[in-house]
Scaffold this motif. Sequence first.
Motif, short mmCIF file in Angstrom:
data_model
loop_
_atom_site.label_atom_id
_atom_site.label_comp_id
_atom_site.label_asym_id
_atom_site.label_seq_id
_atom_site.Cartn_x
_atom_site.Cartn_y
_atom_site.Cartn_z
N THR A 1 34.81 -7.65 18.63
CA THR A 1 34.17 -8.97 18.71
C THR A 1 33.77 -9.28 20.15
O THR A 1 32.69 -9.81 20.40
N GLU A 2 34.64 -8.88 21.09
CA GLU A 2 34.35 -9.11 22.50
C GLU A 2 33.05 -8.40 22.88
O GLU A 2 32.17 -8.98 23.52
N CYS A 3 32.92 -7.14 22.44
CA CYS A 3 31.73 -6.37 22.81
C CYS A 3 30.48 -6.90 22.15
O CYS A 3 29.39 -6.82 22.70
N ARG A 4 30.63 -7.46 20.94
CA ARG A 4 29.42 -7.90 20.25
C ARG A 4 28.92 -9.24 20.78
O ARG A 4 27.72 -9.51 20.75
N GLU A 5 29.86 -10.07 21.25
CA GLU A 5 29.43 -11.42 21.59
C GLU A 5 29.15 -11.61 23.07
O GLU A 5 28.11 -12.14 23.43
N ASN A 6 30.11 -11.16 23.94
CA ASN A 6 29.94 -11.50 25.36
C ASN A 6 29.22 -10.43 26.14
O ASN A 6 29.75 -9.88 27.09
N LYS A 7 27.99 -10.08 25.72
CA LYS A 7 27.26 -9.12 26.55
C LYS A 7 25.84 -9.62 26.77
O LYS A 7 25.34 -10.46 26.06
N ARG B 1 21.70 -9.43 26.85
CA ARG B 1 20.79 -9.01 25.79
C ARG B 1 20.46 -7.52 25.87
O ARG B 1 20.31 -6.85 24.89
#
Lengths: 222, 366
Positions: A169-175, A177
Amino acid sequence: RLRAWLPRLTQVRWSRYDPSYVEPEVNKELYRKPWEELSEEEKEKLELKAVQPIKAAPPALSTSVFSDPMISKFTNMMMKDGNKVLARSLMAQTLEAIKRKQLEKYHKAPEDEKETIECNPYVIFHQALKNCQPIIGLSSITKGGKTYQVPVPLKDNRKRFLAMKWLITECRENKNRRMLMPEKLSQELLQAFNNEGPIIKKKHVLHKMAEANRAYAHFRWW
Amino acid sequence: LRLGGRWSAAGGPRAQALRLIYTTTPVQRKNVGASGPEKYTEEFIKKQIEEFNLGKRHLANMMGEDPETFTQEDIDRAVAYLFPSGLFDKQARPMMKHPTEIFPEQRKIQWGEDGRPFHFLFYTGKQSYYSLMHETYEKLLNVQKYQDQLTAQDLLPQKEKKNLAGSRWLTKIELEEMLLEKLSDDDYSRFIQLLEKLMTLPCVDMEEKHIRKFSKEVPTQLKKVVIEPLKYDERGVAFSTGEGTRKTAKATVVVYDNGTGKITVNGIDILHYFPVLQDREQLLFPFQFLDRVGKHDMVCTVSGGGRSTQAGAIRLASAKALRSFVTEKEVEFMRQAGLLTLDPRVKERKKPGQEGARRKFTWKKR
């Protein structure tokens, strides 16, 4: 309508296998041991297994050196809409990215530090997951109309699942574009390996909450 | 239900699941014997047996065979020939069997003409079950008494650990059929606990006859399958064939000895046919497990299914073919690794009133 005649029992989970079928054991080392070296329990287990029917090995499992149960589990959790090919390629790219970054660091480091730098991506992955696992979790228990967050010890499976879920979830949300998943994942894994980063912070926050709600620990009955 | 299931009580949101794990298919028949009072009298059954024997002789005459040596298989063949039926359910087709197989065994009337019951435990409601428990417990007490006598004389034999892997206790349904009475799960588990307790005592051998009535032998899984011998082609190279299926894919495989590890599928090399690494891993799984990666050549033909399914079918076929090259112990190891089992998982059918097999339609409040 279909279940009108079953007043309280509903079928929850069933499988195409008969309940007497047992999970397969793929580890080659167990089968290489000669008969004398086995302990009493293992001999009994073998005798029992000779009589039990065994399920077929799933397509993701194999004896090759490259297959690892943790990595397979993580790949399955990353998979979306059953696209295993994409998930597996992302995982391979992540491990490659980790290796590249570590090798860069290795070549730039002075002689005495070279031994401390870990280059094996599998070791880094396992250690990072271990560092992310929370020890204690919170569970909501309703007592007297109010819902309390009670600190509760977690099972091994649950710890592993939480660590992997937080990573993904961390990788999908806080990156950003433009950043791709393998790059971001490798970044997070290396940070977790060194006990830094947002996931470790999340784990510490959970531990602090559990410590704060210590007073309600006696609400737990299991 | 033909499929094995696990049940859970749907109570409140925090209901504890009660697991009634039960076995399926041939063991899950309805126990008609214990259901009610006698439906068929003894004279009726005797008449049926006489009619059956007469009918057997007539049938033998009709088919032009000797009435004296007409077996049940001959009867089945004759009936299938004279009354061909396309019905799917075998139980619905015309059959001619001995009346004891068709009319299930039933309990006779339990009381005499004056209304007085024969058995002293009749008024418990489950007379055969309680009398069985009484008997077994009596045997347990006898064994314990004998053991105490031996301990007084210091002649107690050492407990040898018996191998329990080859036998199992009767299932609840088999026990019900034996006692001709309905049992509850609780009763059944109590009985099994008593038997287990008996088995732990050292001097159990004196009551072995009684215990053997309640245990059944389980044959080793390996003995059910016949391993074919190796065949040799014109060049003198040993080869063996195997067939495998998975979902809708069918594969036939020929594994040659003294090879370099080349694998061809439908005339195409595996690197081109299976571009995905996972499928190639599956193809090599049996060889890698037996440490024979570069030693065999393989030619496969596969049809149907998708990419992963075809790989699974070829894996099963190659494992079956490799059985002929390998010792019995290794065959057993392959079976325990799950290489030789046919995967029974197929696509679940869509049900009416739902969008898919499991997914329901969106719930709208109004």
